[in-house]
Design an enzyme around this catalytic site. Structure first.
Site, short mmCIF file in Angstrom:
data_model
loop_
_atom_site.label_atom_id
_atom_site.label_comp_id
_atom_site.label_asym_id
_atom_site.label_seq_id
_atom_site.Cartn_x
_atom_site.Cartn_y
_atom_site.Cartn_z
N HIS A 1 11.44 58.96 33.15
CA HIS A 1 11.49 58.90 34.62
C HIS A 1 12.60 57.96 35.11
CE1 HIS A 1 8.54 55.41 34.47
NE2 HIS A 1 9.22 55.03 35.53
N SER B 1 9.49 49.51 33.88
CA SER B 1 9.61 50.82 33.25
C SER B 1 10.78 50.79 32.29
CB SER B 1 9.85 51.90 34.30
OG SER B 1 8.62 52.33 34.79
N ASP C 1 7.24 59.48 27.71
CA ASP C 1 8.13 59.11 28.81
C ASP C 1 9.35 58.32 28.32
OD1 ASP C 1 9.26 58.48 31.24
OD2 ASP C 1 7.39 57.86 32.18
N1 ARG Z 1 3.82 55.37 37.71
C1 ARG Z 1 5.06 55.18 36.98
C2 ARG Z 1 5.99 54.33 37.82
O1 ARG Z 1 5.58 53.71 38.75
C3 ARG Z 1 5.67 56.48 36.58
C4 ARG Z 1 6.21 57.26 37.71
C5 ARG Z 1 6.75 58.60 37.30
N2 ARG Z 1 6.63 59.49 38.45
C6 ARG Z 1 5.62 60.36 38.64
N3 ARG Z 1 5.37 60.80 39.85
N4 ARG Z 1 4.89 60.81 37.64
O2 ARG Z 1 7.18 54.45 37.90
N1 GLU Z 2 6.41 53.25 36.32
C1 GLU Z 2 6.75 51.96 36.82
C2 GLU Z 2 8.26 51.74 36.93
O1 GLU Z 2 8.99 52.61 37.28
C3 GLU Z 2 6.17 50.94 35.94
C4 GLU Z 2 4.75 51.00 36.13
C5 GLU Z 2 4.26 49.80 36.87
O2 GLU Z 2 4.45 49.69 38.08
O3 GLU Z 2 3.69 48.99 36.15
O4 GLU Z 2 8.76 50.65 36.80
#
Ligand code: ARG
Ligand code: GLU
Length: 732
Positions: free
Chosen positions: A84, A651, A220
């Site tokens: 991502h 991330s 990921d």
């Molecule tokens: N929750 C993770 C973050 O905050 C992964 C996001 C990837 N995007 C999604 N909509 N699945 O970045």
């Molecule tokens: N998916 C999140 C990012 O893009 C990390 C997940 C979180 O917020 O811990 O950094």
């Protein structure tokens, strides 16, 4: 009496840092954390993690594009980050004929690696403490603006003393709400190429349904490579550039982790607010999050309705939907977690203890009561601000496009034809990108729905006259759908063709057409009103809050001497450490900390847009073809959980074992624990990582990119140290 003692206990549990909580400064680990880290199982030293004298782990940690973390995993500049995080790059090379998102991508040779304009890789060369410099001449009597202008002046002076190379940058950031300042000298590489990415059926497996959720099965990850000039220094993209030679890269462990093992996550967490007073947390839970969630809920439902009807719309809105859904889901989890862990009560107990410890002469006796009052007075503006920014800037596309047109109008009115032409280029460059992913019907329905929410949920004084129902001939409670539909019908900006036609006119005619456009007129009216009646009072109170928050944070550090404090995340390099650990999200439910490939197959839904798999995956699974990547029991691990305190920006951060080897890649947190940005609860806050062995397996067995595996250094740190385990490993 009973109640008080429970409060004091609760409060002490807040005051003492437990392993897991904290995003620590790498340069202070020796002083603050090394002992605890070793007691938790770490075998290396703080100096091995961060050293200014020799190569250390920090030399392998790279800020990716300024928004994610990545790490070097070969002597040839090979960089590992999340799928991502690399998504924009992957998408930009994707066409219908050559669909990298769908099929994945693996460069066979260096020549096949794909350049990405604008993508950077930033190293931290040095960290200096500038606190004394920054705060010279600051007195407690200063009001917020005076204090800030003195600090700005001090730092401007300090800046001048840095002699930087052309490729270096100096970043100065406040810590502990402005009680400390650190400078970061960075080196920024500008030629970063895409090397490999799994298909989205691996890299985005589970998509929005599984996002922020455990048990998780997402691979990921993606691979990039840093290129440098012949001197190994940063250079603009050139085919003559060569792979960067790092000072350090991370070996990758094939031994994996077991429950209870030490883990550490090293990266660039973005933003947290750990030292807020209870009043602020309560505001987030009861007022601000519900508003943001409600707006996004409505917006997502509208997109979903259209995306289900039409394949082209689904593609158009996929990225928008994912990004709106990401924080929508996060906020729901955050509010729920804050409630369930009684964060407000715990903060109140902590504040009671804080106040009890203050002497009668303490300069901090008024800090908390004053902060509480300020939060009360900012609430209505904060709410209106969230509604406005969520609706006009984040969820409705045409209103946010009008901001760009406004800059064009301003440029013309201020700087005439020349200003106009400069700004025009920016607008016309942006428009094709904008309209590619735009559907006027969806956007119009969103604005109608969200404007109704805005007016129905805010005090009348936050609604500009032009949007008041009585001035538009709308009945009480009537929706804004029809009114917005009329605006969109008459607007010239609902299609790229019409918009371009306007912008091809001579400047004066174009400006006239823009200013009389009904969507433009309404949007700018609303924006001007927002600036004057919402943002200005908000910012005035905010400045006072920031000053008092600085005082409160300082006071907490003085009052709770037994507590180790860590600064809130601010996109600077941090280390967080914990253990591999499951959790109990609710009554009778307990989660294991590791998932396996079997779980991927269990989630498989043929043809589904989130849970489909490619035949190759099914075939490898059928043959149990896991090679050296299986664990001792012969199973292939996919993701695992830890009690490392992470946030957005982490991330792509490496998960590192006790010996300094890569064991996984951080990419998410569990839903019940997303409140850790505000309140870390060790019983339910967990970060989610992809197991390095799954990554290697995908590269090797799934993609057949063995040449990339050859570049890496694979190690068995546990072998030899625990013979019985090593034996069973060889068997498997
Ligand atoms: N929750 C993770 C973050 O905050 C992964 C996001 C990837 N995007 C999604 N909509 N699945 O970045
Ligand atoms: N998916 C999140 C990012 O893009 C990390 C997940 C979180 O917020 O811990 O950094």
């Amino acid at each position: 009496m009973r109640r008080i003692s429970v409060f004091v206990m609760l409060c002490l549990s807040v005051a003492v840092v437990r392993g897991g909580e904290g995003m620590w400064l790498p340069q202070l680990l020796k002083l603050l954390n090394e002992k605890e880290m070793k007691s938790m199982g770490m075998k290396i030293s703080a100096e091995d993690i961060y050293s200014i004298n020799k190569g250390s782990l920090k030399d392998a940690i790279v800020h990716f594009g300024g928004f994610c973390t990545s790490e070097l995993i070969s002597s040839n500049g090979l960089l590992l980050t999340n799928h991502h995080c690399g998504y924009d790059a992957i998408q930009s090379h994707t066409t219908v004929e050559n669909n990298l998102i769908k099929n994945g991508f693996w460069a066979a040779t260096h020549k096949d690696e794909l350049p990405n304009q604008g993508l950077t890789a930033t190293f931290i060369d040095r960290i200096d403490d500038l606190t004394a410099r920054a705060l010279a001449g600051i007195t407690p009597q200063m009001i917020a603006v005076e204090r800030q202008s003195q600090i700005d002046k001090n730092l401007a002076e300090a800046r001048k003393e840095y002699k930087l190379e052309a490729y270096q940058e100096l970043i100065i950031r406040p810590f502990f709400d402005g009680n400390q300042y650190f400078a970061f000298v960075t080196t920024v590489y500008r030629d970063v190429r895409l090397v490999g990415a799994p298909p989205e059926s691996i890299g985005k497996f589970g998509s929005d349904t599984d996002n922020w959720v455990w048990p998780r099965h997402t691979g990921d990850f993606s691979l990039f490579r840093i290129y440098a000039g012949k001197d190994n220094k940063p250079a603009d993209y050139s085919p003559d550039n060569v792979p960067y030679k790092p000072r350090h890269f991370l070996p990758i462990s094939l031994d994996g982790v077991s429950e209870g093992d030490f883990t550490m996550v090293f990266g660039f967490p973005g933003r947290t607010t750990q030292y807020l007073p209870a009043s602020a947390v309560e505001q987030v839970v009861n007022t601000l999050n519900p508003a943001r969630i409600a707006v996004r809920d409505a917006s997502l439902k509208i997109m979903d309705k259209y995306m289900r009807k039409d394949e082209a719309t689904k593609i158009k809105y996929a990225a928008k939907y994912a990004s709106i859904a990401n924080y929508w889901k996060k906020w729901i989890g955050e509010s729920q977690g804050l409630r369930q862990s009684n964060a407000v009560d715990k903060k109140l107990a902590y504040e009671a203890e804080f106040t009890k410890r203050l002497t009668t002469q303490s300069p901090y006796r008024e800090t908390l009561p004053k902060l509480g009052k300020l939060y009360e007075s900012i609430e209505q503006y904060a709410l209106a601000r969230d509604y406005y920014t969520e609706i006009a800037l984040r969820n409705v596309d045409l209103t946010s496009l009008m901001g760009g047109l406004k800059r064009l109008v301003t440029a013309y009115e201020k700087n005439g034809e020349q200003g106009y032409q400069e700004q025009l280029k920016r607008v016309t460059d942006f428009l094709p990108e904008f309209y590619k992913d735009f559907d006027a019907g969806i956007d119009q329905e969103k604005l109608g729905r969200l404007l109704t929410i805005y007016v129905d949920n805010l005090d009348g004084k936050f609604v500009p006259d032009a949007l008041k129902r009585e001035n538009l001939g709308l009945a009480d409670g009537e929706s804004y759908d029809k009114m917005v539909a009329d605006l969109y019908t008459l607007s010239s900006f609902t299609t790229e063709k019409e918009a371009m036609d306007v912008l091809k006119l001579p400047a004066d005619k174009a400006i006239y057409a823009i200013k009389t456009d009904p969507v433009y007129a309404t949007s700018t009216d609303w924006a001007d009103f927002y600036n004057a009646s919402i943002a200005t009072p908000y910012n005035n109170i905010r400045r006072e809050i920031d000053l008092l928050q600085a005082e409160y944070t300082k006071a907490q550090m003085e009052v709770f001497k037994e507590k180790r404090f860590f600064p809130d995340a601010n996109s600077t390099l941090r280390v967080t450490y914990g253990k591999v650990q499951g959790y109990k999200p609710r009554d009778a439910v307990e989660y294991n900390p590791v998932t396996y490939i079997d779980g991927i197959i269990q989630k498989y839904v043929p043809g589904d847009y989130e849970f489909d798999l490619q035949p190759k995956m099914l075939e490898l699974y059928k043959n149990k073809d896991y090679g050296q990547y299986a664990d001792q029991t012969g199973k292939l691990p996919v993701c695992f959980l830890g009690s490392n305190h992470t946030t957005g920006g982490n991330s792509g951060s490496p998960a590192i074992d006790a010996y300094g080897n890569l064991i996984g890649l951080n990419f998410d947190r569990v839903w019940e624990g997303t409140m850790s940005d505000i309140h870390y609860d060790p019983s339910i806050c967990r970060n989610i990582m992809v197991d390095a062995r799954y990554i290697l397996w995908v590269v090797d067995k799934y993609a057949g990119a063995g040449h990339l595996i050859k570049e890496m250094t694979l190690v068995h740190p546990k072998k030899g140290k625990k013979p019985s385990r090593a034996k069973s490993k060889t068997k498997a």
